[in-house]
Enzyme design. Structure first.
Site, short mmCIF file in Angstrom:
data_model
loop_
_atom_site.label_atom_id
_atom_site.label_comp_id
_atom_site.label_asym_id
_atom_site.label_seq_id
_atom_site.Cartn_x
_atom_site.Cartn_y
_atom_site.Cartn_z
N ASN A 57 4.86 1.99 1.03
CA ASN A 57 5.77 1.73 -0.07
C ASN A 57 5.24 2.49 -1.27
O ASN A 57 4.03 2.51 -1.46
CB ASN A 57 5.67 0.22 -0.41
CG ASN A 57 7.01 -0.45 -0.42
OD1 ASN A 57 8.00 0.15 -0.79
ND2 ASN A 57 7.02 -1.70 -0.03
N ARG A 95 5.32 11.93 2.83
CA ARG A 95 5.15 10.80 3.75
C ARG A 95 6.47 10.49 4.47
O ARG A 95 6.49 10.21 5.65
CB ARG A 95 4.70 9.59 2.94
CG ARG A 95 3.49 8.94 3.53
CD ARG A 95 2.96 7.91 2.58
NE ARG A 95 1.90 8.46 1.77
CZ ARG A 95 1.70 8.20 0.50
NH1 ARG A 95 2.51 7.39 -0.14
NH2 ARG A 95 0.70 8.74 -0.14
N SER A 135 0.85 -1.18 0.00
CA SER A 135 0.00 0.00 0.00
C SER A 135 0.89 1.23 0.00
O SER A 135 2.01 1.20 0.51
CB SER A 135 -0.86 0.02 1.25
OG SER A 135 -0.02 0.25 2.36
N LYS A 136 0.33 2.29 -0.58
CA LYS A 136 1.19 3.46 -0.75
C LYS A 136 1.53 4.15 0.56
O LYS A 136 2.43 4.96 0.60
CB LYS A 136 0.60 4.42 -1.77
CG LYS A 136 -0.73 5.00 -1.42
CD LYS A 136 -1.17 5.90 -2.57
CE LYS A 136 -2.60 6.32 -2.38
NZ LYS A 136 -3.17 6.94 -3.54
N ARG A 137 0.83 3.80 1.63
CA ARG A 137 1.19 4.37 2.93
C ARG A 137 2.58 3.87 3.36
O ARG A 137 3.27 4.51 4.11
CB ARG A 137 0.17 4.00 4.00
CG ARG A 137 -1.16 4.67 3.82
CD ARG A 137 -1.45 5.67 4.96
NE ARG A 137 -2.24 6.77 4.46
CZ ARG A 137 -1.86 8.04 4.53
NH1 ARG A 137 -0.73 8.38 5.09
NH2 ARG A 137 -2.63 8.99 4.04
#
Ligand code: GLU
Length: 506
Positions: A256, A467, A252-254
């Site tokens: 990676n 992030r 998931s982009k959170r």
């Protein structure tokens, strides 16, 4: 029989590495069988699909040199290959199911369905449609349709027993019908849902093998039932393992970067990315780690895909990329550098920003370091600021990150307005508000103009860096919950028309 495979991406976001992964395996399998590989765009979610996203997906697959035999851009005998252009086909098929008695019109209001779900949850039951409109008489249905009452079409589903089906990798799978909902097939807007469209299209496009992610296993009973209602043969089903983060959670982009464009922008070569995706659940007979899609196709046996969750690890990908880079001769290496970023097209985007700020050409590199390459790694101390507490910096990065995730059109003015509105809500001067963003994006408090930098970096790199900035600040689980709550409060305030920072502050 000619083997025909497909990928069917929904154009609702960034071109995901998971899409490239599925494309590679479908393409390689078709190639290994002398078959064909089709690209179909599943854009029936009208509110979320965008032409920009479709263009990005096609572009990223082309960059990877994955070749489809039929698709929206190349045409083919089974088109159109964009579902939004096939509405009449789905409607005719849904009508057929209603006439056969396998589907029915449902007039239930959103309020009734909400109340039904709440009651089911309170009783500890699975939330599913209760069959209310199944009891309507034919004349009643006809009258309500004639009166133009809003409705959907749902499929009938058995209430008892289990649905059993074969998966090429997992063998026999059984799912009780009690867990399967009376799926909506045609929505209020006349568009089909995924379930109807995917079955109709896979049949009409003569797809023989469906290789897709394991998250679709639970949908198979609905699809199997639809194939039976239409009296069509069902393609071979093969659910591939999902890509995972190094901590085994679903990629998931959170955690990676998940966009193909991110890897392209940091200078991963397309053949290295494809090779790496090829090692996700697959190994060559001789265990070699470096191989091309053609070599993979020569060796490929569908049943030998491993099911253990393959981990997508940037360190391993970088290692593999280095192997590819080192094999290039000097000329080819220079060509790759140019194709990556040092070309006229890319420099043309930088010129308006750097030309007025340059006295000697040697000034250029220190200005654009973070735009062409990566910025330096960050630590919490980098965010120290006389007027901002670390909590405020974290709040800024958290909220901006959430806003950027939801942003559909990546434009300078929209980016500015987003930050301006947040700064106003937090009661901060825009200059202070932007400080942690400068650090996160460029690694320094002063850099080229922030919003131009965001446009040049593009959505993927910008989101990743914001992030990473937040991660450098070391936000605890408790703090992150609080930030989420604050962000919800911001959303509510904004919906009610909150103050924004005055133009003066900018
Ligand atoms: N449109 C679906 C997706 O975006 C396709 C699922 C399938 O392959 O059946 O993943």
């Amino acid at each position: 029989m000619t083997v025909r495979t497909r990928i069917a991406p929904s154009p609702t976001g960034d071109p995901h590495v998971g899409t490239a992964y599925m494309a590679l395996f479908n393409w390689v399998f078709a190639r290994s069988q002398g078959g064909q590989f089709i690209l179909r765009i599943e854009d029936t979610d009208v509110a979320r699909s965008t032409p920009e996203s479709e263009a990005l997906i096609l572009d990223s697959l082309r960059w990877l040199d994955i070749q489809w035999d039929e698709g929206p851009d190349v045409g083919g005998p089974h088109g159109p290959y964009r579902q939004s252009a096939r509405k009449h086909i789905y409607q005719a098929h849904a009508r057929q199911l209603v006439e056969q008695g396998d589907a029915f019109h449902c007039f239930c209001s959103a309020e009734r369905l909400d109340a039904m779900r709440t009651a089911q949850r309170a009783a500890g039951e699975n939330s599913r449609y209760d069959g209310h409109c199944l009891a309507l008489g034919e004349a009643d249905v006809r009258a309500r349709l004639a009166a133009g009452e809003p409705h959907v079409i749902r499929m009938k589903v058995p209430t008892d027993g289990v649905c059993a089906f074969e998966d090429a990798l997992r063998g026999n799978i059984e799912i009780p019908w009690s867990q399967v909902d009376m799926q909506v097939l045609i929505k209020h807007d006349g568009f089909p849902t995924y379930h109807l469209a995917v079955v109709v299209d896979d049949h009409l496009m003569q797809i023989t093998h469906i290789l897709r992610g394991e998250e679709w296993i639970n949908s198979v009973p609905k699809h199997k039932l639809l194939y039976a209602y239409f009296d069509w043969p069902m393609p071979v089903m093969c659910h591939l393992p999902l890509l995972r983060n190094p901590d085994q959670s679903k990629l998931s982009k959170r955690k990676n970067p998940t966009s193909v464009n991110y890897y392209r922008r940091i200078g991963i070569l397309p053949e290295a990315l494809l090779n790496y995706l090829g090692t996700m659940g697959w190994s060559m007979r001789d265990e070699r780690e470096i191989f091309s899609p053609k070599e993979m196709a020569d060796d490929f046996v569908l049943e030998k895909i491993h099911l253990g969750g393959p981990v997508f690890d940037l360190a391993k990908l970088s290692w593999l990329n280095a192997q590819y880079l080192r094999r290039l001769d000097g000329e080819a290496f220079m060509d790759r550098i140019a194709a990556w970023a040092l070309n006229r097209e890319n420099l043309a985007r930088l010129v308006p920003l750097i030309q007025p700020r340059t006295e000697k050409l040697a000034d250029i590199l220190p200005q654009v370091d973070y735009l062409l390459g990566d910025r330096r790694p960050l630590a919490a101390a980098d965010f120290a600021h006389p007027k901002l507490t670390p909590e405020q910096s974290a709040q800024i990065l958290d909220h901006v990150s959430r806003e950027l995730d939801a942003m559909r059109h990546w434009e300078r003015d929209a980016l500015f307005e987003t930050c301006q509105a947040l700064a106003g809500w937090m009661g901060l001067k825009i200059r202070e508000f932007l400080f942690p963003l400068f650090i996160a994006l460029s690694g320094r408090p002063v850099a080229l103009p922030l919003f131009d930098s965001m446009v040049l970096l593009g959505p993927d790199l910008t989101r990743v860096r914001v992030r990473e900035g937040l991660a450098a600040l070391g936000v605890s689980g408790k703090q992150s919950k609080r930030l989420e709550k604050e962000y919800r409060a911001y959303q509510v305030a904004r919906a009610g028309g909150a103050n924004t920072a005055s133009a003066e502050d900018a």
